[in-house]
Design an enzyme around this catalytic site. Structure first.
Site, PDB file in Angstrom:
ATOM      1  N   GLY A  18      39.628 -68.415 -76.888  1.00  0.00           N
ATOM      2  CA  GLY A  18      39.935 -67.280 -76.022  1.00  0.00           C
ATOM      3  C   GLY A  18      41.024 -66.417 -76.627  1.00  0.00           C
ATOM      4  N   ARG A  21      42.294 -61.747 -76.133  1.00  0.00           N
ATOM      5  CA  ARG A  21      43.024 -60.979 -75.115  1.00  0.00           C
ATOM      6  C   ARG A  21      44.121 -61.828 -74.492  1.00  0.00           C
ATOM      7  NH1 ARG A  21      38.847 -60.308 -70.130  1.00  0.00           N
ATOM      8  NH2 ARG A  21      37.592 -59.305 -71.750  1.00  0.00           N
ATOM      9  N   VAL A  67      35.977 -65.664 -84.807  1.00  0.00           N
ATOM     10  CA  VAL A  67      34.731 -66.434 -84.738  1.00  0.00           C
ATOM     11  C   VAL A  67      34.191 -66.347 -83.313  1.00  0.00           C
ATOM     12  CG1 VAL A  67      33.657 -68.700 -84.927  1.00  0.00           C
ATOM     13  CG2 VAL A  67      35.448 -68.037 -86.551  1.00  0.00           C
ATOM     14  N   ASN A  97      42.930 -72.481 -74.913  1.00  0.00           N
ATOM     15  CA  ASN A  97      43.328 -71.373 -74.039  1.00  0.00           C
ATOM     16  C   ASN A  97      42.151 -70.740 -73.299  1.00  0.00           C
ATOM     17  OD1 ASN A  97      45.047 -68.939 -73.207  1.00  0.00           O
ATOM     18  ND2 ASN A  97      43.471 -67.978 -74.472  1.00  0.00           N
ATOM     19  N   TYR A 172      39.651 -72.526 -59.652  1.00  0.00           N
ATOM     20  CA  TYR A 172      40.593 -72.361 -60.750  1.00  0.00           C
ATOM     21  C   TYR A 172      41.737 -73.380 -60.673  1.00  0.00           C
ATOM     22  CZ  TYR A 172      43.661 -69.970 -64.105  1.00  0.00           C
ATOM     23  OH  TYR A 172      44.444 -69.663 -65.174  1.00  0.00           O
ATOM     24  N   LYS A 176      42.653 -76.505 -63.499  1.00  0.00           N
ATOM     25  CA  LYS A 176      43.884 -76.655 -64.257  1.00  0.00           C
ATOM     26  C   LYS A 176      44.583 -77.979 -63.937  1.00  0.00           C
ATOM     27  CE  LYS A 176      43.880 -72.939 -66.763  1.00  0.00           C
ATOM     28  NZ  LYS A 176      43.832 -72.990 -68.237  1.00  0.00           N
TER      29      LYS A 176
END
Length: 271
Positions: A18, A21, A67, A97, A172, A176
């Site tokens: 990731g 950004r 990639v 990430n 979410y 985590k």
């Protein structure tokens, strides 16, 4: 951490998933500026990876290798690791990430919580697949290489525990929480190998692509800059953190004007 910041990770090879950004971009650039070669991945945002490579070409002599790969696919994860080994001859650092956030549940998640029974099961599976299974598949591919070398760093990007438990933050928050558990277990599994596993979080809501574009300007002004995560990351990625494993570090508590040991004591806690 001692030495020239531009060379503290010279010769190291890192993967940042990731990486196009937000936090991923900040970390990829931070590692490259510290001398590492960085393989930055994205599942779909190839334009962002291309832009990142352009920045890297001017600032850090092309140390970032873009990639396209999807961390939910085991074959892609193996391919990323193979790219590091065949292209750079080694793999030292893995930053897990890549993630999917609450905006996939609802663009209004900050102001209108979606209760768990209202969540689309397909979205639930997508978030869990990326945020829980993705780090597992990447670590599964990378750990044997690091164990064989006798040294390595796995850093899993986490979040505040208060947010994990926030009403309307399924899936979410649970994803985590699971990643923190993975971090603690993997650190034990790799104990004595020279490979450490730690969690790192920015320490608050951060200005990334997970925040809706129309968020209230007052709230937007309070968001952390993604660069907050770079100083503790560079310490975790270096030999200065040898033996530190199974920990969780809050970047917002990192002491910028103190030495790294004092900062780590202030920002870290045992998982």
């Amino acid at each position: 951490m001692s030495g020239d910041p531009a060379h503290r990770l010279a010769g190291r090879v890192a993967i940042v998933t990731g990486g196009g950004r937000g936090l991923g971009r900040a970390m990829a650039l931070g590692l490259a500026r510290a001398g590492a070669t960085v393989i930055a991945t994205a599942a779909r945002e190839t334009a962002e990876l291309a832009a990142l490579s352009g920045v890297a070409g001017t600032e850090v002599a092309g140390r970032i290798v873009p990639v396209q790969a999807d961390v939910t696919q085991a074959d892609d994860c193996e391919r990323i690791v193979d790219r590091a080994l065949h292209g750079q001859g080694r793999l030292d650092i893995l930053i897990n990430n890549a993630g999917r956030g609450m905006k996939y549940v609802s663009e209004r998640f900050l102001t209108e919580p979606t209760r768990f029974w209202e969540t689309d099961p397909a979205v639930w599976r997508m978030v869990i697949d990326t945020n829980v299974n993705g780090p597992f598949l990447m670590a599964r591919a990378a750990a044997p290489v690091m164990r064989a070398a006798g040294w390595g760093r796995i850093v899993n990007i986490s979040m505040n525990r208060e947010t994990m438990r926030r009403a309307g933050f399924s899936p979410y928050g649970p994803s985590k929480a699971a990643l923190d558990a993975e971090t603690a277990i993997w650190a034990q599994d790799l104990a004595g190998s020279g490979v450490t596993v730690n969690a790192l979080l920015p320490g608050g809501a951060t200005l990334t692509g997970m925040i809706p574009g129309d968020v209230d300007p007052v709230l937007r002004a309070k968001l952390l800059d993604p660069g907050v995560i770079v100083p503790p990351l560079l310490w975790l990625a270096s030999g200065a953190s040898d033996g530190i494993t199974g920990m969780r570090f809050n970047a917002a508590l990192w002491l910028g004007d103190a030495d790294d040991d004092a900062s780590a004591d202030a920002a870290g806690e045992r998982l």
